[in-house]
Design a protein around this motif. Structure first.
Motif, PDB file in Angstrom:
ATOM      1  N   ILE A   1       0.829  -1.210   0.000  1.00 21.28           N
ATOM      2  CA  ILE A   1       0.000   0.000   0.000  1.00 21.28           C
ATOM      3  C   ILE A   1       0.867   1.265   0.000  1.00 21.28           C
ATOM      4  CG2 ILE A   1      -0.226   0.328   2.521  1.00 21.28           C
ATOM      5  CD1 ILE A   1      -3.294   0.702   1.953  1.00 21.28           C
ATOM      6  N   LYS A   2       0.398   2.283  -0.748  1.00 20.05           N
ATOM      7  CA  LYS A   2       1.117   3.560  -0.801  1.00 20.05           C
ATOM      8  C   LYS A   2       0.112   4.709  -0.826  1.00 20.05           C
ATOM      9  CE  LYS A   2       5.573   2.716  -2.913  1.00 20.05           C
ATOM     10  NZ  LYS A   2       5.692   1.362  -3.454  1.00 20.05           N
ATOM     11  N   PRO A   3       0.484   5.859  -0.253  1.00 21.68           N
ATOM     12  CA  PRO A   3      -0.364   7.036  -0.438  1.00 21.68           C
ATOM     13  C   PRO A   3      -0.234   7.515  -1.887  1.00 21.68           C
ATOM     14  CG  PRO A   3       1.649   7.656   0.715  1.00 21.68           C
ATOM     15  CD  PRO A   3       1.694   6.160   0.531  1.00 21.68           C
ATOM     16  N   ALA A   4      -1.338   7.990  -2.442  1.00 25.61           N
ATOM     17  CA  ALA A   4      -1.358   8.386  -3.858  1.00 25.61           C
ATOM     18  C   ALA A   4      -1.960   9.780  -3.972  1.00 25.61           C
ATOM     19  CB  ALA A   4      -2.170   7.369  -4.660  1.00 25.61           C
ATOM     20  N   GLY A   5      -1.319  10.616  -4.762  1.00 26.90           N
ATOM     21  CA  GLY A   5      -1.749  12.015  -4.862  1.00 26.90           C
ATOM     22  C   GLY A   5      -2.580  12.311  -6.094  1.00 26.90           C
ATOM     23  N   LEU A   6      -2.959  13.576  -6.208  1.00 21.77           N
ATOM     24  CA  LEU A   6      -3.809  13.986  -7.323  1.00 21.77           C
ATOM     25  C   LEU A   6      -3.106  13.830  -8.678  1.00 21.77           C
ATOM     26  CD1 LEU A   6      -5.609  17.203  -6.005  1.00 21.77           C
ATOM     27  CD2 LEU A   6      -6.389  14.832  -5.961  1.00 21.77           C
ATOM     28  N   GLY A   7      -1.766  13.856  -8.675  1.00 18.78           N
ATOM     29  CA  GLY A   7      -1.024  13.697  -9.920  1.00 18.78           C
ATOM     30  C   GLY A   7      -1.343  12.369 -10.583  1.00 18.78           C
ATOM     31  N   CYS A   8      -1.249  11.288  -9.819  1.00 23.73           N
ATOM     32  CA  CYS A   8      -1.528   9.983 -10.425  1.00 23.73           C
ATOM     33  C   CYS A   8      -3.023   9.725 -10.535  1.00 23.73           C
ATOM     34  CB  CYS A   8      -0.812   8.850  -9.690  1.00 23.73           C
ATOM     35  SG  CYS A   8      -1.526   8.340  -8.143  1.00 23.73           S
ATOM     36  N   ARG A   9      -3.828  10.433  -9.758  1.00 23.23           N
ATOM     37  CA  ARG A   9      -5.274  10.324  -9.960  1.00 23.23           C
ATOM     38  C   ARG A   9      -5.612  10.737 -11.397  1.00 23.23           C
ATOM     39  NH1 ARG A   9      -9.954   9.779  -7.026  1.00 23.23           N
ATOM     40  NH2 ARG A   9     -11.648  11.236  -7.462  1.00 23.23           N
ATOM     41  N   ASP A  10      -4.909  11.769 -11.870  1.00 22.20           N
ATOM     42  CA  ASP A  10      -5.149  12.249 -13.229  1.00 22.20           C
ATOM     43  C   ASP A  10      -4.634  11.268 -14.282  1.00 22.20           C
ATOM     44  OD1 ASP A  10      -6.206  14.379 -14.889  1.00 22.20           O
ATOM     45  OD2 ASP A  10      -4.134  14.732 -15.485  1.00 22.20           O
ATOM     46  N   THR A  11      -3.436  10.712 -14.088  1.00 18.17           N
ATOM     47  CA  THR A  11      -2.917   9.770 -15.100  1.00 18.17           C
ATOM     48  C   THR A  11      -3.762   8.492 -15.133  1.00 18.17           C
ATOM     49  OG1 THR A  11      -1.287   8.920 -13.499  1.00 18.17           O
ATOM     50  CG2 THR A  11      -0.541  10.621 -15.024  1.00 18.17           C
ATOM     51  N   LEU A  12      -4.237   8.060 -13.965  1.00 20.27           N
ATOM     52  CA  LEU A  12      -5.046   6.842 -13.892  1.00 20.27           C
ATOM     53  C   LEU A  12      -6.395   7.041 -14.578  1.00 20.27           C
ATOM     54  CD1 LEU A  12      -4.089   6.026 -10.232  1.00 20.27           C
ATOM     55  CD2 LEU A  12      -3.784   4.392 -12.109  1.00 20.27           C
ATOM     56  N   ARG A  13      -7.049   8.173 -14.301  1.00 20.18           N
ATOM     57  CA  ARG A  13      -8.378   8.380 -14.891  1.00 20.18           C
ATOM     58  C   ARG A  13      -8.268   8.598 -16.394  1.00 20.18           C
ATOM     59  NH1 ARG A  13      -9.665  13.178 -17.863  1.00 20.18           N
ATOM     60  NH2 ARG A  13      -8.025  14.617 -17.258  1.00 20.18           N
ATOM     61  N   LEU A  14      -7.180   9.238 -16.810  1.00 18.04           N
ATOM     62  CA  LEU A  14      -7.027   9.492 -18.240  1.00 18.04           C
ATOM     63  C   LEU A  14      -6.755   8.196 -19.007  1.00 18.04           C
ATOM     64  CD1 LEU A  14      -7.140  11.649 -20.373  1.00 18.04           C
ATOM     65  CD2 LEU A  14      -4.882  12.430 -19.678  1.00 18.04           C
ATOM     66  N   GLU A  15      -6.011   7.276 -18.421  1.00 17.31           N
ATOM     67  CA  GLU A  15      -5.811   5.973 -19.070  1.00 17.31           C
ATOM     68  C   GLU A  15      -7.143   5.251 -19.285  1.00 17.31           C
ATOM     69  OE1 GLU A  15      -2.992   3.731 -16.739  1.00 17.31           O
ATOM     70  OE2 GLU A  15      -1.268   4.711 -17.695  1.00 17.31           O
ATOM     71  N   MET A  16      -8.114   5.534 -18.420  1.00 13.84           N
ATOM     72  CA  MET A  16      -9.436   4.914 -18.556  1.00 13.84           C
ATOM     73  C   MET A  16     -10.364   5.719 -19.460  1.00 13.84           C
ATOM     74  SD  MET A  16      -8.801   2.333 -16.865  1.00 13.84           S
ATOM     75  CE  MET A  16     -10.384   1.529 -17.128  1.00 13.84           C
ATOM     76  N   GLY A  17      -9.942   6.920 -19.832  1.00 10.68           N
ATOM     77  CA  GLY A  17     -10.804   7.790 -20.634  1.00 10.68           C
ATOM     78  C   GLY A  17     -11.938   8.403 -19.845  1.00 10.68           C
ATOM     79  N   PHE A  18     -11.801   8.468 -18.519  1.00 11.00           N
ATOM     80  CA  PHE A  18     -12.831   9.103 -17.685  1.00 11.00           C
ATOM     81  C   PHE A  18     -12.727  10.627 -17.822  1.00 11.00           C
ATOM     82  CE2 PHE A  18     -12.419   5.383 -14.423  1.00 11.00           C
ATOM     83  CZ  PHE A  18     -13.218   4.577 -15.217  1.00 11.00           C
ATOM     84  N   CYS A  19     -13.858  11.283 -17.967  1.00 13.80           N
ATOM     85  CA  CYS A  19     -13.869  12.739 -18.125  1.00 13.80           C
ATOM     86  C   CYS A  19     -13.513  13.436 -16.818  1.00 13.80           C
ATOM     87  CB  CYS A  19     -15.260  13.215 -18.533  1.00 13.80           C
ATOM     88  SG  CYS A  19     -15.674  12.790 -20.222  1.00 13.80           S
ATOM     89  N   LEU A  20     -12.790  14.543 -16.952  1.00 17.30           N
ATOM     90  CA  LEU A  20     -12.527  15.419 -15.807  1.00 17.30           C
ATOM     91  C   LEU A  20     -13.250  16.734 -16.050  1.00 17.30           C
ATOM     92  CD1 LEU A  20     -11.012  16.315 -13.216  1.00 17.30           C
ATOM     93  CD2 LEU A  20      -9.082  16.950 -14.675  1.00 17.30           C
ATOM     94  N   TYR A  21     -14.102  17.106 -15.098  1.00 16.04           N
ATOM     95  CA  TYR A  21     -14.823  18.370 -15.253  1.00 16.04           C
ATOM     96  C   TYR A  21     -13.830  19.529 -15.248  1.00 16.04           C
ATOM     97  CZ  TYR A  21     -18.418  21.804 -15.433  1.00 16.04           C
ATOM     98  OH  TYR A  21     -19.211  22.851 -15.872  1.00 16.04           O
ATOM     99  N   GLY A  22     -14.027  20.468 -16.167  1.00 13.17           N
ATOM    100  CA  GLY A  22     -13.088  21.587 -16.287  1.00 13.17           C
ATOM    101  C   GLY A  22     -12.083  21.351 -17.405  1.00 13.17           C
ATOM    102  N   ASN A  23     -11.823  20.083 -17.714  1.00 15.38           N
ATOM    103  CA  ASN A  23     -10.967  19.734 -18.846  1.00 15.38           C
ATOM    104  C   ASN A  23     -11.811  19.214 -20.010  1.00 15.38           C
ATOM    105  OD1 ASN A  23      -8.940  19.948 -16.786  1.00 15.38           O
ATOM    106  ND2 ASN A  23      -7.610  18.630 -17.990  1.00 15.38           N
TER     107      ASN A  23
END
Lengths: 361, 125
Positions: free
Chosen positions: A220-242
């Motif tokens: 287990i590791k703490p995970a920040g907003l930086g990888c939250r973005d790379t992970l969601r983008l690999e899935m093609g999940f939309c980010l509001y504002g982008n």
């Protein structure tokens, strides 16, 4: 600047903190790629307490939600979650959100941190004729996303709820790490599986500590907003504002699957027409064929070098080790395999339309 | 944070090692830490004569992209070949293996405009 209940945990872990939607949030702890890989391969823990939560209660709650959201909330039952969006009157999107049915006539809406006030005012301003009581519990609620293929196994000992049997987009309310009434939700924004835990602020650090203790043999590791973005983008999940905003239609954004014409809702006539007649532009996945990363607002051109749109999100994919992006292009250029060019600084870089998700487990 | 005493620095977070008529240039430990995981280093100015403060390349991290600026006027004589396939060397060893370019200095008087290690320490503190 607001702080989440877990702020001191992030500082103690040496996180790099950044301002995000009015909160001081951890963008990374040990490095985006390392945290990204922990979530894809083991378990990562995100503090996403900045997200907003509203409770809607009363005999008119469902009718209000049905009138404001694009998905069909009548399909929900207690224990079921739904991804949805709040369309606006001019053809765009106020926000995307999760709708939880907590009980008969009781719903929880989970909204983006940057839109808490806008969403609250939007919903409130349309609620007058409904028997509904609205409560904004955002400032009292912590949210931990424990994500990754080993998350469920690591966390099972912390609760009597059978989380292994909890299906995707279902939830239970139970005791977790000794804290009562935790919403244990099989949701997330990573495509890696796992849970999201809604906890009263007062108990947030207790649950955080218990989660890390339970996960210590699972990487287990703490995970920040930086990888939250790379992970969601690999899935093609939309980010509001982008990828979606006040001007993009759900039909353009590929959110037709959460836009149900089984009932009337804000501007549903417009979207139904778009469904019948098609839209002029579409959000697509883009793979770049050279060593350069497309970023938000970079121009997209067709093979003849006419500008046909712009990038809405882009990054280096840590899982696939290649640049990926999403962007809006004219519908004529939206088919899989269509060659594109992207203006990256002073160069036109070859790219093509690809299917999303980019990453497949 | 590592700020070697023997090097010179710029406000743009580059370091400079003067070797006779030449300068070896890279980005600082602070800079690589702020950028995070570096995925591409793009330097296409080999052989070019550039002025002080002109852009000599860009560095792409997962999260962001940043221009690289000439600390001194001169001709780019050499680009670290390692960075093509191993850009992470900049994260791992910014003052060593992660060096970026070797420049033939054209105006040695500009060296006085660079920051000392102590000045740079104050800047990033």
């Amino acid at each position: 600047m607001q702080k989440t209940a877990l702020y001191q945990k992030h500082i103690d872990l040496g996180a790099k903190m950044v301002p995000f939607a009015g909160f001081e949030m951890p963008v990374s702890y040990t490095g985006i790629v390392e945290e990204h890989n922990a979530v894809r391969e083991a378990v990562g823990v995100f503090d996403v307490s900045h997200m907003g939560e509203f409770i809607l209660e009363g005999s008119g709650a469902l009718a209000l939600i049905q009138s404001l959201t694009s998905n069909d909330a009548s399909k929900l039952f207690p224990g079921r979650v739904q991804y949805s969006c709040l369309p606006n009157a001019s053809g765009g999107i106020v926000d995307d959100l999760l709708v939880y049915q907590m009980a008969e006539d009781k719903y929880l809406l989970v909204v983006n941190a940057s839109n808490i006030e806008k969403d609250w005012n939007w919903i409130k301003s349309h609620s007058a004729s409904y028997d509904v009581k609205m409560t904004n519990i955002s400032d009292d609620t912590a949210l931990l996303a424990v994500q990754g293929p080993k998350a469920i196994e690591a966390l099972q000992d912390l609760t009597d709820v059978d989380i292994k049997s909890l299906e995707y987009y279902h939830f239970a309310i139970g005791t977790f790490a000794g804290v009562e009434n935790v919403i244990i939700s099989a949701t997330g924004y990573t495509g890696a599986g796992g849970l999201e835990l809604y906890i009263p602020n007062a108990d947030a650090t207790k649950v955080w500590d218990a989660v890390f203790e339970a996960g210590k043999n699972f990487g287990i590791k703490p995970a920040g907003l930086g990888c939250r973005d790379t992970l969601r983008l690999e899935m093609g999940f939309c980010l509001y504002g982008n990828d979606i905003n006040d001007e993009t239609s759900p039909m353009e954004a590929g959110l037709g699957w959460i836009t149900k014409f089984t009932k009337k809702f804000t501007n549903s006539e417009t979207f139904e027409k778009q469904k019948q007649n098609g839209v002029e532009k579409k959000l697509v996945g883009i793979e770049v064929l050279e060593k350069a990363i497309p970023r938000q607002h970079y121009e997209i051109l067709d093979a003849n070098e006419n500008v046909i749109g712009e990038v809405s999100s882009g990054t280096m994919s840590p899982s696939m080790q290649k640049p990926i992006a999403m962007g809006y292009v004219t519908t004529a250029n939206s088919k899989e395999g269509t060659p594109l060019k992207i203006r990256i600084r002073n160069k036109l870089v070859d790219a093509k339309v690809v299917k999303i998700p980019f990453y497949k487990n | 944070m590592n700020i070697p005493e023997s090097l010179k620095y710029t406000k743009d977070h580059e370091w400079v090692r003067i070797e006779g008529d030449y300068a070896i240039i890279g980005i600082t430990d602070f800079a690589q830490g702020e950028l995070g995981d570096i995925v591409y280093v793009e330097i296409e100015t080999a052989g070019d004569a550039l002025n002080q403060h002109e852009v000599f390349g860009t560095v792409e991290a997962v999260k962001t992209v940043s221009d690289l600026f000439m600390p001194l006027s001169g001709t780019v004589e050499e680009v670290n070949p390692k960075l093509t396939n191993e850009p992470e060397a900049v994260n791992k060893d910014p003052f060593g293996d992660g060096w970026m370019i070797k420049v033939k200095i054209s105006n040695p008087s500009e060296i006085d405009s660079l920051l000392s290690a102590a000045d740079y320490q104050n800047l990033v503190h």
